[in-house]
Design a protein around this motif. Structure first.
Motif: not given
Length: 141
Positions: A28-41, A130-141
């Motif tokens: 459950l990702d509780v960040r904001s929509a701009p974070e999901w859209d621009f930072v990644g998920r 964190g998720w990104r720095a640990s090399g776990l799968p993520w997508a942006q945009g």
């Protein structure tokens, strides 16, 4: 793991292991929509599922989302499922884990290093842990 009103803290690597080994576990990702859209998920497609995205605080004012709990229920997340809560750095997700636990969700874990982790010496997130720095799968945009 600490227990301060919820099941405890895990880091992002522990979280992905739980997701791999617990078929009904939910990210459950509780960040904001701009974070999901621009930072990644997080990208859980390799596990055959997707994260559930429900903002704990509403952008831009960052007021608490008064519909958060109703939105969690609407997603069909049960009180018996393992719920792994993620935000930028582990603060909002901890608050959300406590709130869900108070409502009877039994297995709420805060991902303490978040999606971007703490700031490095230069004041930038996403490089220390964190998720990104640990090399776990993520997508942006």
């Amino acid at each position: 793991m600490s227990t301060e009103g919820y099941a405890g803290d895990v880091d992002s690597r522990q979280a992905i292991d739980i997701l791999r080994n617990t078929p009904r576990a939910v990210l459950l990702d509780v960040r904001s929509a701009p974070e999901w859209d621009f930072v990644g998920r997080p990208d859980l497609s390799g596990l055959g599922r997707e994260p559930v995205c429900i903002a704990w605080q509403s952008y831009p004012g960052m007021e608490k989302n008064q519909d958060f709990l109703a939105e969690v229920d609407a997603q069909g997340i049960t009180r018996e499922q393992t719920v792994l809560l993620l935000c930028r750095s582990g603060q909002r997700s901890k608050q959300a884990a406590i709130a869900l636990t108070e409502l009877g969700y039994r297995h709420c874990f805060n991902i303490s290093d978040g999606f971007e982790g703490p700031k490095n010496a230069d004041g930038h997130r996403g490089a220390v842990s964190g998720w990104r720095a640990s090399g776990l799968p993520w997508a942006q945009g």
